[in-house]
Design an enzyme around this catalytic site. Structure first.
Site, PDB file in Angstrom:
ATOM      1  N   CYS A   2      -5.060  22.644  -4.878  1.00  0.00           N
ATOM      2  CA  CYS A   2      -3.880  23.515  -4.767  1.00  0.00           C
ATOM      3  C   CYS A   2      -2.737  22.831  -4.044  1.00  0.00           C
ATOM      4  O   CYS A   2      -1.669  23.415  -3.878  1.00  0.00           O
ATOM      5  CB  CYS A   2      -4.237  24.839  -4.105  1.00  0.00           C
ATOM      6  SG  CYS A   2      -4.852  24.713  -2.438  1.00  0.00           S
ATOM      7  N   ARG A  30       4.612  20.567  -5.616  1.00  0.00           N
ATOM      8  CA  ARG A  30       4.972  21.258  -6.861  1.00  0.00           C
ATOM      9  C   ARG A  30       6.446  21.658  -6.840  1.00  0.00           C
ATOM     10  O   ARG A  30       7.187  21.449  -7.814  1.00  0.00           O
ATOM     11  CB  ARG A  30       4.100  22.514  -7.014  1.00  0.00           C
ATOM     12  CG  ARG A  30       4.553  23.473  -8.101  1.00  0.00           C
ATOM     13  CD  ARG A  30       3.771  24.790  -8.037  1.00  0.00           C
ATOM     14  NE  ARG A  30       4.002  25.509  -6.792  1.00  0.00           N
ATOM     15  CZ  ARG A  30       5.057  26.283  -6.554  1.00  0.00           C
ATOM     16  NH1 ARG A  30       6.004  26.429  -7.460  1.00  0.00           N
ATOM     17  NH2 ARG A  30       5.182  26.922  -5.397  1.00  0.00           N
ATOM     18  N   ARG A  31       6.884  22.245  -5.735  1.00  0.00           N
ATOM     19  CA  ARG A  31       8.290  22.647  -5.637  1.00  0.00           C
ATOM     20  C   ARG A  31       9.200  21.423  -5.616  1.00  0.00           C
ATOM     21  O   ARG A  31      10.252  21.419  -6.257  1.00  0.00           O
ATOM     22  CB  ARG A  31       8.502  23.493  -4.379  1.00  0.00           C
ATOM     23  CG  ARG A  31       7.893  24.879  -4.462  1.00  0.00           C
ATOM     24  CD  ARG A  31       7.965  25.610  -3.132  1.00  0.00           C
ATOM     25  NE  ARG A  31       7.447  26.970  -3.244  1.00  0.00           N
ATOM     26  CZ  ARG A  31       6.897  27.649  -2.242  1.00  0.00           C
ATOM     27  NH1 ARG A  31       6.784  27.086  -1.049  1.00  0.00           N
ATOM     28  NH2 ARG A  31       6.462  28.876  -2.403  1.00  0.00           N
ATOM     29  N   ARG A  57      10.084  28.091   9.271  1.00  0.00           N
ATOM     30  CA  ARG A  57      10.782  27.492   8.126  1.00  0.00           C
ATOM     31  C   ARG A  57      12.229  27.970   8.027  1.00  0.00           C
ATOM     32  O   ARG A  57      13.146  27.174   7.857  1.00  0.00           O
ATOM     33  CB  ARG A  57      10.010  27.803   6.833  1.00  0.00           C
ATOM     34  CG  ARG A  57       8.664  27.106   6.807  1.00  0.00           C
ATOM     35  CD  ARG A  57       7.871  27.413   5.548  1.00  0.00           C
ATOM     36  NE  ARG A  57       6.526  26.853   5.652  1.00  0.00           N
ATOM     37  CZ  ARG A  57       5.872  26.300   4.653  1.00  0.00           C
ATOM     38  NH1 ARG A  57       6.410  26.208   3.469  1.00  0.00           N
ATOM     39  NH2 ARG A  57       4.656  25.820   4.832  1.00  0.00           N
ATOM     40  N   ARG A  96       6.254  22.229   7.366  1.00  0.00           N
ATOM     41  CA  ARG A  96       5.146  23.173   7.450  1.00  0.00           C
ATOM     42  C   ARG A  96       5.550  24.286   8.393  1.00  0.00           C
ATOM     43  O   ARG A  96       6.617  24.274   8.958  1.00  0.00           O
ATOM     44  CB  ARG A  96       3.882  22.482   7.974  1.00  0.00           C
ATOM     45  CG  ARG A  96       3.047  21.858   6.882  1.00  0.00           C
ATOM     46  CD  ARG A  96       1.579  21.775   7.290  1.00  0.00           C
ATOM     47  NE  ARG A  96       0.966  23.084   7.386  1.00  0.00           N
ATOM     48  CZ  ARG A  96      -0.242  23.299   7.900  1.00  0.00           C
ATOM     49  NH1 ARG A  96      -0.947  22.303   8.375  1.00  0.00           N
ATOM     50  NH2 ARG A  96      -0.755  24.509   7.941  1.00  0.00           N
ATOM     51  N   LYS A 156      -3.490  31.863  -4.441  1.00  0.00           N
ATOM     52  CA  LYS A 156      -3.121  30.466  -4.674  1.00  0.00           C
ATOM     53  C   LYS A 156      -3.806  29.525  -3.682  1.00  0.00           C
ATOM     54  O   LYS A 156      -3.823  28.316  -3.900  1.00  0.00           O
ATOM     55  CB  LYS A 156      -1.600  30.278  -4.648  1.00  0.00           C
ATOM     56  CG  LYS A 156      -0.931  30.473  -3.308  1.00  0.00           C
ATOM     57  CD  LYS A 156       0.569  30.177  -3.416  1.00  0.00           C
ATOM     58  CE  LYS A 156       1.255  30.292  -2.069  1.00  0.00           C
ATOM     59  NZ  LYS A 156       2.692  29.994  -2.148  1.00  0.00           N
ATOM     60  N   ASP A 157      -4.382  30.069  -2.577  1.00  0.00           N
ATOM     61  CA  ASP A 157      -5.109  29.235  -1.614  1.00  0.00           C
ATOM     62  C   ASP A 157      -6.576  29.030  -1.995  1.00  0.00           C
ATOM     63  O   ASP A 157      -7.264  28.202  -1.398  1.00  0.00           O
ATOM     64  CB  ASP A 157      -5.080  29.867  -0.212  1.00  0.00           C
ATOM     65  CG  ASP A 157      -3.682  29.890   0.395  1.00  0.00           C
ATOM     66  OD1 ASP A 157      -2.861  29.035   0.010  1.00  0.00           O
ATOM     67  OD2 ASP A 157      -3.422  30.758   1.245  1.00  0.00           O
TER      68      ASP A 157
END
Length: 319
Positions: A244, A129-130, A157, A151, A81-82
């Site tokens: 992305c 997106r989330r 997190r 981040r 996905k990166d």
């Protein structure tokens, strides 16, 4: 036979080292050669800015690719996905192994599931997106949540939840699986609620395009179904001209009749980060048998989404 070890370029994060270590073991088995990890620091690892600010696309990838092209490493492992959607001519995507769990997950205080979060719950994620999909779901189900941009690595997190600063954070199931921390998840978010990022849960193994022997050896780790699925997802992302870090979700899954895979369904979503507007569509067709067919599936769905107004929901079109 004492062939020199193959050098695998990897980011230094705990997650990158874990997934690269797993790939190193697999490559060692198929080649019979030892594999050593070469740690490379990328711009995405050192910058403290949000991914959306620093461009998202490629910030974790460029340094690894530069090392490949300079011959400092023999191959590299990326989170798919990166990867930018355009593949450089001088590098080959030699293998896309079997995909891990593609879902997003919640790590919340007091073991809460998403639907159990209190009104006004603060949910941390660095992903537009989330944010778009969580906010849309909350709106549609009478919930009040606040998404907070964060981040940092997994420890950082989850630390926001442990310290009480946030009620929950959203992470990728695949990453937590790979570092052995999946038991901290309090809720798995179904893809019907939150579509993952294109390629989420999959790895990309890349090497120089002129190294035919290594391409053939690494190809042993390729999973054809995973490859066509992520190719369709990434084609959708590319056709939307989105990077992305754009609020785009996409997921291709195989629809089976008993043991026989019949069709592939591709779903896509794009939305405003506040969740007020989403364009969500899907298409189903024969399982692509070639790269070009998978690309076409993604382009067709993107065209439908653009016709429904997707372009206006992405903010700056990434060039």
């Amino acid at each position: 036979m004492s062939e020199h070890p193959l050098r695998l370029g990897t980011r230094r994060s705990k997650l990158a080292m874990a997934q690269s270590g797993q790939v190193a073991d697999a490559v060692s088995q198929v080649t019979g050669r030892p594999v050593e990890l070469v740690e490379i620091t990328t711009y995405g690892d050192t910058s403290r800015e949000s991914l959306a600010q620093i461009g998202g696309t490629g910030v974790f990838v460029t340094a690894l690719r530069d090392a490949l092209l300079r011959g400092e490493v023999d191959f590299a492992v990326h989170s798919l996905k990166d990867l930018p959607t355009a593949q450089p001519d001088d590098l080959a995507l030699a293998a896309v192994p079997v995909r891990e769990d593609p879902r997003d997950v919640l790590v919340a205080r007091d073991g809460l599931a998403f639907a159990q979060l209190p009104d006004g719950a603060r949910i941390g994620t660095g992903s537009p997106r989330r944010m778009a999909q969580l906010n849309a779901y909350a709106r549609n189900h009478g919930m009040t949540i606040e998404t907070v941009a964060i981040r940092g690595n997994v420890d950082t997190r989850i630390g926001y939840v442990r310290s009480g600063e946030l009620d929950a954070v959203v992470l990728a199931a695949a990453g937590l699986n790979r570092i052995g921390r999946i038991d901290e998840v309090t809720d798995f978010l179904p893809v019907d609620t939150v579509l993952p990022a294109p390629g989420q849960g999959a790895l990309a193994i890349e090497c120089a395009a002129d190294n035919a022997d290594l391409i053939a050896a690494l190809g042993e780790l390729d999973d054809p179904f995973t490859r066509v699925a992520v190719t369709a997802e990434r084609s959708l992302l590319a056709a939307l001209e989105a990077g992305c870090s754009a609020p785009v979700g996409a997921f291709a899954d195989l629809l089976a009749d008993g043991q026989i895979v019949k069709e592939m369904r591709l779903r896509g979503v794009v939305g405003t980060t506040d969740g007020s507007t989403l364009v969500q569509l899907s298409t189903t067709g024969p399982v692509p048998e070639t790269h070009d067919q998978a690309m076409e599936l993604g382009r067709e769905l993107a065209a439908e989404m653009l016709a429904k107004g997707a372009a206006g929901l992405m903010g700056e079109r990434a060039l």
